[in-house]
Design an enzyme around this catalytic site. Structure first.
Site, PDB file in Angstrom:
ATOM      1  N   ASP A  32       0.869  -1.172   0.000  1.00  0.00           N
ATOM      2  CA  ASP A  32       0.000   0.000   0.000  1.00  0.00           C
ATOM      3  C   ASP A  32       0.910   1.227   0.000  1.00  0.00           C
ATOM      4  O   ASP A  32       2.114   1.121   0.292  1.00  0.00           O
ATOM      5  CB  ASP A  32      -0.912  -0.053   1.226  1.00  0.00           C
ATOM      6  N   ASP A  51      -0.125   5.206   0.965  1.00  0.00           N
ATOM      7  CA  ASP A  51      -0.343   6.136   2.072  1.00  0.00           C
ATOM      8  C   ASP A  51      -0.413   5.389   3.398  1.00  0.00           C
ATOM      9  O   ASP A  51      -1.235   4.484   3.567  1.00  0.00           O
ATOM     10  CB  ASP A  51      -1.648   6.913   1.866  1.00  0.00           C
ATOM     11  N   ASP A  77      -1.564  -1.097   5.900  1.00  0.00           N
ATOM     12  CA  ASP A  77      -1.736  -0.482   7.216  1.00  0.00           C
ATOM     13  C   ASP A  77      -3.176  -0.411   7.683  1.00  0.00           C
ATOM     14  O   ASP A  77      -3.439   0.114   8.765  1.00  0.00           O
ATOM     15  CB  ASP A  77      -1.153   0.939   7.202  1.00  0.00           C
TER      16      ASP A  77
END
Length: 222
Positions: free
Chosen positions: A12, A14, A171
């Site tokens: 991922d 961001d 995240d």
């Protein structure tokens, strides 16, 4: 090439590769101000990221009053224009990330990005952070007709990176749900933008620093 258990590791963007919250917060609050809304604190924005820019704007509007499609349509181009002009004013790689990427590349691993951030913005951020040659594949939130947690973007990122056994690093619950839907092992980072405690994401492994990434990948490979 070492006998590493994964041919591809996808990430991922961001909250996983980089702390982009300061610039996302600035862009969101710029758009909210234009719509006559008060700003949203940066710490709140960290828990709003993960579903793309429109969703972020929608959550910002909801946090400051009424939200409707007309407001989103008015605010979205304002957000995008500002963010594109300030995409990495304060965004930085998380500590230990680049050493971990180097270590994976040294083992012959192909690196990919699978994000719900718009593909064009993702490429611009990656280039600005000096990562243009690090990732062999990028799938953004508008690359395909669907986005995470649909597994198709993750499958596409892995295929574009050359295919083979793969793992995903993220995240948020969006990332762990994507990995589960794809049947792919997932490592979650504890320092990202999750809307819940990281130990509740259901990842196969949880790391607090990128120094722990390669051991975690080796562990979940079985």
């Amino acid at each position: 090439m070492n006998d590493f258990p994964f041919a591809v590791v996808a990430f991922d963007l961001d909250g996983t590769l980089a702390d982009t919250a300061p610039d996302l917060t600035a862009a969101l609050n710029h758009a909210l101000q234009a719509l006559g809304r008060p700003p949203v604190p940066a710490e709140d924005v960290r828990h709003m990221v993960g579903h793309g820019a429109r969703a972020l704007l929608s959550k910002g509007l909801a946090a400051t009053g009424e939200v409707n499609e007309e407001l989103i349509e008015r605010g979205f181009p304002i957000f995008l224009e500002y963010y594109q002009s300030h995409i990495a004013d304060h965004s930085r790689p998380f500590e230990g990330l680049e050493a971990a990427l180097d270590a994976l590349a040294a083992r012959g691993v192909k690196l990919a990005v699978c994000t719900n951030k718009l593909e064009g913005l993702s490429r611009e951020l990656i280039d600005t952070l000096g990562w243009k040659d690090r990732f062999v594949a990028l799938v953004g939130g508008d690359t395909l007709p669907v986005r995470k947690p649909d597994p198709a973007p993750l499958f596409a990122a892995i295929e574009r990176a050359g295919g083979g056994r793969a793992a995903f690093v993220g995240d948020s619950i969006t990332d762990t749900d994507t990995a589960k839907a794809a049947g792919i092992p997932c490592v979650a980072v504890s320092f990202g933008f999750s809307d819940r405690p990281a130990d509740q994401l259901g990842a196969d492994a949880l790391i607090d620093h990128f120094d722990d990434l390669i051991p975690a990948l080796e562990r979940i490979a079985g």
